[in-house]
Design a protein around this motif. Sequence first.
Motif, mmCIF file in Angstrom:
data_model
loop_
_atom_site.group_PDB
_atom_site.id
_atom_site.type_symbol
_atom_site.label_atom_id
_atom_site.label_comp_id
_atom_site.label_asym_id
_atom_site.label_seq_id
_atom_site.Cartn_x
_atom_site.Cartn_y
_atom_site.Cartn_z
ATOM 1 N N ARG A 1 38.761 15.980 9.980
ATOM 2 C CA ARG A 1 38.125 14.787 10.538
ATOM 3 C C ARG A 1 38.303 14.720 12.050
ATOM 4 N NH1 ARG A 1 37.494 10.951 6.505
ATOM 5 N NH2 ARG A 1 35.955 11.917 5.166
ATOM 6 N N ILE A 2 39.528 15.036 12.509
ATOM 7 C CA ILE A 2 39.787 14.980 13.955
ATOM 8 C C ILE A 2 38.896 15.989 14.672
ATOM 9 C CG2 ILE A 2 41.502 15.491 15.738
ATOM 10 C CD1 ILE A 2 43.597 14.279 13.947
ATOM 11 N N THR B 1 35.384 14.561 14.937
ATOM 12 C CA THR B 1 35.171 13.467 15.886
ATOM 13 C C THR B 1 35.503 13.862 17.322
ATOM 14 O OG1 THR B 1 37.356 12.657 15.289
ATOM 15 C CG2 THR B 1 35.480 11.574 14.259
ATOM 16 N N HIS B 2 36.523 14.693 17.514
ATOM 17 C CA HIS B 2 36.934 15.020 18.879
ATOM 18 C C HIS B 2 36.442 16.394 19.340
ATOM 19 C CE1 HIS B 2 39.839 11.813 18.013
ATOM 20 N NE2 HIS B 2 39.895 11.645 19.301
ATOM 21 N N ILE C 1 43.053 16.201 23.071
ATOM 22 C CA ILE C 1 42.713 14.911 22.459
ATOM 23 C C ILE C 1 43.219 13.769 23.335
ATOM 24 C CG2 ILE C 1 43.190 13.421 20.498
ATOM 25 C CD1 ILE C 1 43.287 15.974 18.801
ATOM 26 N N LYS D 1 37.794 7.210 15.372
ATOM 27 C CA LYS D 1 38.531 8.289 16.031
ATOM 28 C C LYS D 1 40.018 8.010 16.097
ATOM 29 C CE LYS D 1 35.729 10.250 19.732
ATOM 30 N NZ LYS D 1 35.556 10.111 21.166
ATOM 31 N N TYR E 1 42.206 8.355 13.029
ATOM 32 C CA TYR E 1 42.577 9.701 12.592
ATOM 33 C C TYR E 1 43.784 10.217 13.370
ATOM 34 C CZ TYR E 1 38.053 9.662 10.278
ATOM 35 O OH TYR E 1 36.992 9.338 9.500
ATOM 36 N N THR E 2 43.756 10.047 14.705
ATOM 37 C CA THR E 2 44.887 10.569 15.476
ATOM 38 C C THR E 2 46.157 9.786 15.173
ATOM 39 O OG1 THR E 2 43.959 9.312 17.285
ATOM 40 C CG2 THR E 2 43.674 11.664 17.370
#
Lengths: 125, 493
Positions: free
Chosen positions: A102-103, A106-107, A115, B158, B161-162
């Motif tokens: 997922r990261i 999105t990133h 990040i 976002k 998630y982090t």
Amino acid sequence: MSALLESVLDHINYLGAMALFVIGLHTVVTHSNLIKKIMGINIMGTAVFLFFVAIGNVTDGVPPIITGEDVIYINPLPSVLILTGIVVVVSITVYSLSLVVRIYETHGTVDQKEIARLNDEEAGL
Amino acid sequence: MIAQLPIVSMVMLLGMALIIPLFKRRNFSVTTSLGFVVLLAVWVLTLLVLWHVRVEGPMTYRFGNYEAFLGIELYIDLFAVLFVFFILSLIMVIYVYSTGDATEGVAEKEYGRYYILLFILLFAMLGIIYTNDLFNTYVFMEILSITTVSIISIKRKKENYTASFRYVMLNEIGSLSYLFGVALLYMVTGYTNIGLVAESIGQHWTAYPANATTAIGFMVVGVGIKSAVFPFHVWLPDAHSTAPSSSSAILSAIVVKVYILIMIKVLFRVFGLSVLDVIPVSTLLIAVAATGMIMGSMFAMAQTDIKRMLGYSSVAQVGYIVMGIGLISVLGLQAALFHVVSHALMKAALFLSVGAIIYKKKIRKVSEFNGMGFEMPVAMVVFTIAALGMIGVPMTTGFISKLNLGLAALDGGQAVLVFVLIVSGFLNALYYLPIIINAFLKDNPSQIRVMRVEKIPKTMLGPLVVLGALIVYFGLFPGVLIRVLEAVAASLL
């Protein structure tokens, strides 16, 4: 000297577990790649499992399967506990890997520093 | 028969989590009302157990009737049942709120999943508190942390998630450290059952001082990471501020406390006073707690996002609790347990009232709260009560817990801690008071000066009022609660 060597060889399981634990912790804390962090967690887990199983070992012991012969058995309880432990760590690994997917979606990166930079830029705008 | 009720209630919670997917095609209110019925049933069962334990004393339940050294045991005493009862009561209040809030930021089709996670979370917390087995505690801890992190990452954003990733990594280090401690204890005692380990440690630990010392270190640090004790708090603000509002309340008010209860269990049940008197755990805990109390508030002052501010405030408040534990006396432990209850009430009230404001006005910045007292009087009044409690103003539970902590510190001959408590109280005032003053005395941009009850769902208003009332009630009449907690503290030491 030989006494020291002997003591090291006697406790090689414990020392190995300790070394793995520290290697794993170092990997989690210092590496900025998220996949490597997950690997670090796995190494730490392995260290604890090795330590646990090593406790159950008995010198000259055999696996506890009753055959009627008069032998010494190892302690099976730690191995059984660790089976549960392995399942737990596998599920944690799977979960964190799915988070990394997922990261990445999105990133567009799996590097922690990158990040953090992206987040800072976003907050600055 | 009554000894089986705890496991029955745990199975009920797990069963509820498993049947939620079956109601996918029905109206969602069917699921939420069924969930409430299950919670209510579990609450009644726990009340029954609480009454029984209060009269008859502690009892044990063995799975499959194996001997204690081989099987898993539940130990149902006043400490366990009281906190399970408290957690269930608070969860019921938050649950009612969450049905109205529509769990802010969660997609409509994820609601069912959110409640599945909530029930498994509750199951794991009950398990942790009831179980009398160190390895079993580890397994429940992992279930708890994986459900917690799933709840945080259920919002498809976002930063969620982090935040979840960081949470998972640090919590996993914590769990594995704890497991290492269990291994070290198993090495010298050959048991994982808490009662048997404690017996064996009490008799033979002087023969294996290295094992006992390292085990206590690994276990306390492991649980400390998970309960956000000061130097290990880095994961908390992000995780708790990005989660949906009602679950922020659950995470900050309850989940963190469950890990503190494990710490209490490890220190007092497993090791006991004979070890704690020799190994300087007390000094270390107090030093860490005092630093956390000051630094947590310092960080909180620098925040512009209100939910992050509340997260850092939790770090400071955990410091209070750990300080009470670190004093290693009946008074200190009783004060710590009281603060567990009082902080849970106040932090739940804060997160829920802020959640109501976010739900209605979609704002999160501290600076945007000007004049909010006129637009959302109920939410803001509850926020004010809870914030005053955090500062330690009389007539709130916060005052009583600070008073108890101060008395316990003086009793333990640590007068400097009273000073730390007062400074920390002032720091709390520095970041909570401006919000309250601006909310009630400044004009807001839209110039609304008519006070009327805000239009948010009744199921959200009710829980807010209940929490505000409870904070004041226990601030005015703490007697019963303090007496019960004193009995609990005396039974642990």
